[in-house]
Design an enzyme around this catalytic site. Sequence first.
Site, short mmCIF file in Angstrom:
data_model
loop_
_atom_site.label_atom_id
_atom_site.label_comp_id
_atom_site.label_asym_id
_atom_site.label_seq_id
_atom_site.Cartn_x
_atom_site.Cartn_y
_atom_site.Cartn_z
N GLY A 1 -4.04 -4.10 -4.28
CA GLY A 1 -5.03 -3.10 -4.67
C GLY A 1 -4.34 -1.80 -4.95
O GLY A 1 -3.67 -1.24 -4.09
N HIS A 2 -4.42 -1.36 -6.18
CA HIS A 2 -3.79 -0.10 -6.56
C HIS A 2 -4.87 0.93 -6.88
O HIS A 2 -5.69 0.70 -7.75
CB HIS A 2 -2.93 -0.29 -7.83
N ASP B 1 0.81 -1.23 0.00
CA ASP B 1 0.00 0.00 0.00
C ASP B 1 0.85 1.28 0.00
O ASP B 1 0.42 2.31 0.52
CB ASP B 1 -0.95 0.04 1.21
N LYS C 1 2.28 2.21 -5.04
CA LYS C 1 2.99 1.74 -6.25
C LYS C 1 2.14 1.90 -7.50
O LYS C 1 2.67 2.15 -8.57
CB LYS C 1 3.35 0.25 -6.11
N GLN D 1 2.26 -5.82 -3.21
CA GLN D 1 2.56 -5.92 -1.78
C GLN D 1 3.89 -5.18 -1.49
O GLN D 1 4.23 -4.29 -2.23
CB GLN D 1 2.60 -7.36 -1.29
P1 IMP Z 1 -2.83 -12.66 1.65
O1 IMP Z 1 -1.83 -12.12 0.68
O2 IMP Z 1 -4.24 -12.36 1.30
O3 IMP Z 1 -2.58 -14.11 1.96
O4 IMP Z 1 -2.60 -11.90 3.06
C1 IMP Z 1 -1.41 -12.05 3.83
C2 IMP Z 1 -1.00 -10.72 4.46
O5 IMP Z 1 -0.56 -9.82 3.44
C3 IMP Z 1 -2.14 -10.01 5.20
O6 IMP Z 1 -1.59 -9.32 6.31
C4 IMP Z 1 -2.64 -9.02 4.17
O7 IMP Z 1 -3.28 -7.90 4.76
C5 IMP Z 1 -1.32 -8.62 3.51
N1 IMP Z 1 -1.49 -8.14 2.14
C6 IMP Z 1 -1.71 -8.88 1.02
N2 IMP Z 1 -1.77 -8.08 -0.06
C7 IMP Z 1 -1.58 -6.83 0.37
C8 IMP Z 1 -1.48 -5.55 -0.30
O8 IMP Z 1 -1.58 -5.43 -1.52
N3 IMP Z 1 -1.27 -4.49 0.51
C9 IMP Z 1 -1.11 -4.61 1.85
N4 IMP Z 1 -1.17 -5.75 2.50
C10 IMP Z 1 -1.39 -6.87 1.77
#
Ligand code: IMP
Length: 421
Positions: free
Chosen positions: A40-41, A13, A16, A221
Amino acid sequence: MSVTVLVGAQWGDEGKGKVSCYLARQANIVARYSGGNNAGHTVVVDGQTFKLHLVPSGIFYPETLAILGSGMVIDPAAFIEELSTLQAAGYPCKNVRISPLAHLVLPYHHEIDKLQEKSRGAKALGTTRKGIGPAYADKAERIGIRLGDLLDEVKFREKFLYNMEIKRSRYRDLNGAVNPNEILDSYKRYAEVIFPMVTDTSKLLQEAIAKKQKILCEGAQGTMLDVDFGTYPYVTSSATTAGGVASGLGIPPQSVTEVLGVTKAYTTRVGEGVFPTEETGKIGEFLREQGGEYGTTTGRARRCGWLDGLVLKYGARLNGYSGLILTKLDVLSGLEEVKFCEAYEYKKERLDDFPIEMGIFAAAAPVYRSFPGWKEDITKAKKISDLPKSCRNYLAFIEEYTGVPISHISIGADRDDMIVA
Ligand code: IMP
């Protein structure tokens, strides 16, 4: 030749999407190398806001190819919905290419993600529940279904039914939540839409590199969510760091010419896990409200706190940043004081480097350096010298501390609200 990698320097977040959209203007190709629609962008283009989860930002430029690479996991339903939104807004999306080696996210992955989170109880990871972890687990277990399999109806059906059998034997609660015939029907429809976009993207990228084209590799991420080097187990399931570019796109590592680390001027985190510089009081609330810190994918309120220098330095070593892109600097305007974490304290000792031992990280307290804040609105600044002196001091310290020059500063939501340093 230039292959630029854009990496999140924190827990995701960092903005990017906006940066990628800004840099994509000069690129022939923008390629995503890891993750899925857990990302999510939020991007504002010509006053219109888009929330992208799978499609790279190159999509806004018809001459630029937007590639979804082999390192990704793709939920076709979410992908097609995203394409429809973009098409309705006037972007035909004829420039999208997808690797047949990317793995599919299927409805049982969503269900398993939820069941696993539930069974973790107090140790839940706070996943996005988009099925990302279970899809990558299938890939590693070598029972995953790849996007290329979707194009062969018989093969897809066979692999899908085999997987259903395995999943049902492992997760009794799955029964009823997933309807095989419905899934087979809908995935047949998805295959028809996706088919024209599927190509050997790795070869396409290698040829583009040989032609000295400009390639932007869009990370998802952030460094601290990397499955190996992040704050395990509170991480995502893929390689988010620059190292993931070679394996996630199928290009030689030495073709990368530049790595840009994207960081907010403060820190946010969604989901669970240790966050030493988190501010749970008024400052955290100020950052959340001023910065609109609510998740693009899940809508969850993000945890907010001060910028953590150890995280930046750790990321600089892992990723080899050639430059830092600082986002949301405008959010700090109005604060009396701005703090920067320059060390941790652990058992009365000062740590100057990020500890990879998670037990130490969990018990570490931040040691802050304090900076006077600034009151001025900086959203109209065009160059560094337009910024207030105290703001420039903060930036100069970040550069000195990390040893990485700040190349761009983002001061607003629109793609073009950017200062080039
Ligand atoms: P998952 O990727 O859905 O398995 O989540 C694993 C961890 O990564 C959790 O803490 C999510 O909130 C975090 N996470 C996954 N994708 C994002 C992102 O794009 N931005 C911020 N946190 C993320």
